[in-house]
Design an enzyme around this catalytic site. Sequence first.
Site, mmCIF file in Angstrom:
data_model
loop_
_atom_site.group_PDB
_atom_site.id
_atom_site.type_symbol
_atom_site.label_atom_id
_atom_site.label_comp_id
_atom_site.label_asym_id
_atom_site.label_seq_id
_atom_site.Cartn_x
_atom_site.Cartn_y
_atom_site.Cartn_z
ATOM 1 C CD GLU A 43 6.030 13.847 10.993
ATOM 2 O OE1 GLU A 43 6.923 13.993 11.120
ATOM 3 O OE2 GLU A 43 5.261 13.266 11.526
ATOM 4 C CE LYS A 83 -0.439 5.139 14.369
ATOM 5 N NZ LYS A 83 -1.317 4.592 14.009
ATOM 6 C CB THR A 142 -0.618 -0.064 1.404
ATOM 7 O OG1 THR A 142 -1.402 -1.264 1.118
ATOM 8 C CG2 THR A 142 -1.906 0.792 1.754
ATOM 9 C CB VAL A 143 3.802 2.917 2.793
ATOM 10 C CG1 VAL A 143 3.833 3.974 2.314
ATOM 11 C CG2 VAL A 143 2.405 3.031 3.143
ATOM 12 C CD GLU A 152 -3.261 -4.354 8.345
ATOM 13 O OE1 GLU A 152 -3.037 -5.637 7.124
ATOM 14 O OE2 GLU A 152 -3.159 -3.493 7.565
HETATM 15 N N1 LIG Z 1 -0.941 2.130 5.575
HETATM 16 C C1 LIG Z 1 -0.851 2.193 5.655
HETATM 17 O O1 LIG Z 1 -1.652 3.762 5.967
HETATM 18 C C2 LIG Z 1 0.694 2.874 6.958
HETATM 19 C C3 LIG Z 1 0.193 4.069 7.320
HETATM 20 C C4 LIG Z 1 1.311 4.449 8.765
HETATM 21 C C5 LIG Z 1 2.418 4.145 8.226
HETATM 22 N N2 LIG Z 1 2.308 2.408 7.423
HETATM 23 C C6 LIG Z 1 3.278 1.338 7.922
HETATM 24 O O2 LIG Z 1 4.345 1.297 6.447
HETATM 25 C C7 LIG Z 1 4.650 -0.352 6.755
HETATM 26 C C8 LIG Z 1 4.129 -1.098 4.994
HETATM 27 O O3 LIG Z 1 2.540 -0.948 5.519
HETATM 28 P P1 LIG Z 1 2.316 -1.343 3.981
HETATM 29 O O4 LIG Z 1 -0.006 -0.728 4.779
HETATM 30 O O5 LIG Z 1 2.112 -0.909 2.768
HETATM 31 O O6 LIG Z 1 1.734 -2.673 4.041
HETATM 32 P P2 LIG Z 1 1.744 -4.094 2.732
HETATM 33 O O7 LIG Z 1 0.762 -3.259 1.926
HETATM 34 O O8 LIG Z 1 1.251 -5.335 3.895
HETATM 35 O O9 LIG Z 1 3.059 -3.989 1.301
HETATM 36 C C9 LIG Z 1 4.639 -4.577 2.870
HETATM 37 C C10 LIG Z 1 5.290 -4.456 1.556
HETATM 38 O O10 LIG Z 1 6.133 -5.537 2.198
HETATM 39 C C11 LIG Z 1 6.436 -6.522 1.492
HETATM 40 N N3 LIG Z 1 7.128 -7.553 2.746
HETATM 41 C C12 LIG Z 1 7.315 -7.678 3.393
HETATM 42 N N4 LIG Z 1 8.204 -8.684 4.032
HETATM 43 C C13 LIG Z 1 8.652 -8.740 2.942
HETATM 44 C C14 LIG Z 1 10.124 -9.386 3.308
HETATM 45 N N5 LIG Z 1 10.983 -10.436 4.182
HETATM 46 N N6 LIG Z 1 10.922 -9.183 2.290
HETATM 47 C C15 LIG Z 1 10.590 -8.427 0.945
HETATM 48 N N7 LIG Z 1 9.410 -7.687 0.696
HETATM 49 C C16 LIG Z 1 8.621 -8.251 1.676
HETATM 50 C C17 LIG Z 1 5.298 -6.808 0.669
HETATM 51 O O11 LIG Z 1 5.888 -8.006 -0.423
HETATM 52 P P3 LIG Z 1 4.409 -8.748 -0.450
HETATM 53 O O12 LIG Z 1 3.898 -7.985 -2.196
HETATM 54 O O13 LIG Z 1 5.036 -9.616 -2.332
HETATM 55 O O14 LIG Z 1 4.322 -9.350 -0.649
HETATM 56 C C18 LIG Z 1 4.717 -5.667 0.770
HETATM 57 O O15 LIG Z 1 4.733 -5.430 -0.535
HETATM 58 C C19 LIG Z 1 4.343 -1.303 7.985
HETATM 59 O O16 LIG Z 1 5.438 -0.528 8.356
HETATM 60 C C20 LIG Z 1 3.389 -0.037 8.352
HETATM 61 O O17 LIG Z 1 3.218 -0.171 9.355
HETATM 62 C C21 LIG Z 1 1.725 1.766 6.579
#
Ligand SMILES: NC(=O)c1ccc[n+]([C@@H]2O[C@H](COP(=O)([O-])OP(=O)(O)OC[C@H]3O[C@@H](n4cnc5c(N)ncnc54)[C@H](OP(=O)(O)O)[C@@H]3O)[C@@H](O)[C@H]2O)c1
Length: 353
Positions: A157, A233, A44-45, A218
């Site tokens: 941030e 946080k 997502t991010v 989730e």
């Molecule tokens: N989503 C939000 O609104 C939000 C807001 C603030 C902070 N965050 C933080 O931002 C971070 C990412 O969130 P997200 O929502 O983007 O998560 P996400 O959609 O689950 O994406 C995680 C990404 O990391 C990859 N990944 C995970 N484990 C891996 C590994 N061992 N090796 C290589 N790639 C790996 C995944 O690959 P695959 O795609 O192949 O599975 C996926 O592309 C988290 O720490 C979250 O707490 C998110």
Amino acid sequence: MTPTPTSHPDDDRSAPVPTPQPTSHTATTDVSAPLRVALLGGGTVGAAVARLLGERAELLAARVGRPLELVGVAVRDTSRVRDGVDPALITDDAVALVDGADLVVEVMGGLEPARSLIERALVRGVPVVTANKQLIAQQGPELHALAAEHGTDLHYEAAVMAAVPVMAVVRESLAGDEIASISGIVNGSTNYVLDLVARKGVPFEDAVRQAGELGYLEADPTEDLEGLDAAAKIVLLARTAWGLPVTLDDVQRQGITHLTDTDFEQAAANGTVIKLVASAWRSSAGGGDRVEVAVRPVALPQDDPLAQAREGANVLIVEARSAGTLRLHGAGAGGDATASAVLGDIVRAARVR
Ligand SMILES: NC(=O)c1ccc[n+]([C@@H]2O[C@H](COP(=O)([O-])OP(=O)(O)OC[C@H]3O[C@@H](n4cnc5c(N)ncnc54)[C@H](OP(=O)(O)O)[C@@H]3O)[C@@H](O)[C@H]2O)c1
């Protein structure tokens, strides 16, 4: 009660990262050459960061003083097509990506391999930008020390309230003030659930189900519903505000899973609204000087600014001695909103270099 923080179900996301070794690459010091950015995570991010790095290339180059070049996006599943991400940049070799970068952006989440990859970058003197609140809540002081030892920086941030620049306000804008307290609604998912119950009269269990169906929660909603996300946080905010070693174990934490429809009916009858409030305040109780941190459901008067937070909104109220009351609110989650904060940190880190 001293709660024991549980770890995120995705904490162990893959095989161990090898110990950092001297590599053939070194961080680029030629300021006319593009700054090589490695993106760890294309979810997502990550996908939003990759797309915006492309769309805003000119603007970012002007702000940094040199072009930024996205050199790769590390993921687990390399076969998946990701909107806005050049397939040629996708890799599952995160270690090689880190070793060839001038700046690393970690948006994969979980504790490992995120931590080892961040350490690997810091040891090379490469700055790191991350959105990983759980990792920083658990390992922040050690990672900061490693960054300092190698003359580089760690930026996060995006980890707290995504696009809302609360860390910068607490760390920089209020650096000359005395912060007395911080309180807020820092988890949009639980706020969405509580808002459905309070304003639409949806029974609590149905509200949790609806929030899940709409993507606010989730598949495993424990981190949100048990207050673990909010706890991480408020720990980051408290550490930054007071420079004291606040940990997740210090958080007096209660989630919302134990709430019943009777609690909500009672709150409504009393003219109050139940919200999951994260707070931190300076305390001299017992003669010491310490920081108290808490996450718990609170029944607030209808006209309280925190009671006004609708749906997935985030709100933070900071009380400072000279500044008075500051209220910050906005999108605390979402790909683009979080990417906005990540890009801000990339510019900050790249300018320093
Ligand atoms: N989503 C939000 O609104 C939000 C807001 C603030 C902070 N965050 C933080 O931002 C971070 C990412 O969130 P997200 O929502 O983007 O998560 P996400 O959609 O689950 O994406 C995680 C990404 O990391 C990859 N990944 C995970 N484990 C891996 C590994 N061992 N090796 C290589 N790639 C790996 C995944 O690959 P695959 O795609 O192949 O599975 C996926 O592309 C988290 O720490 C979250 O707490 C998110």
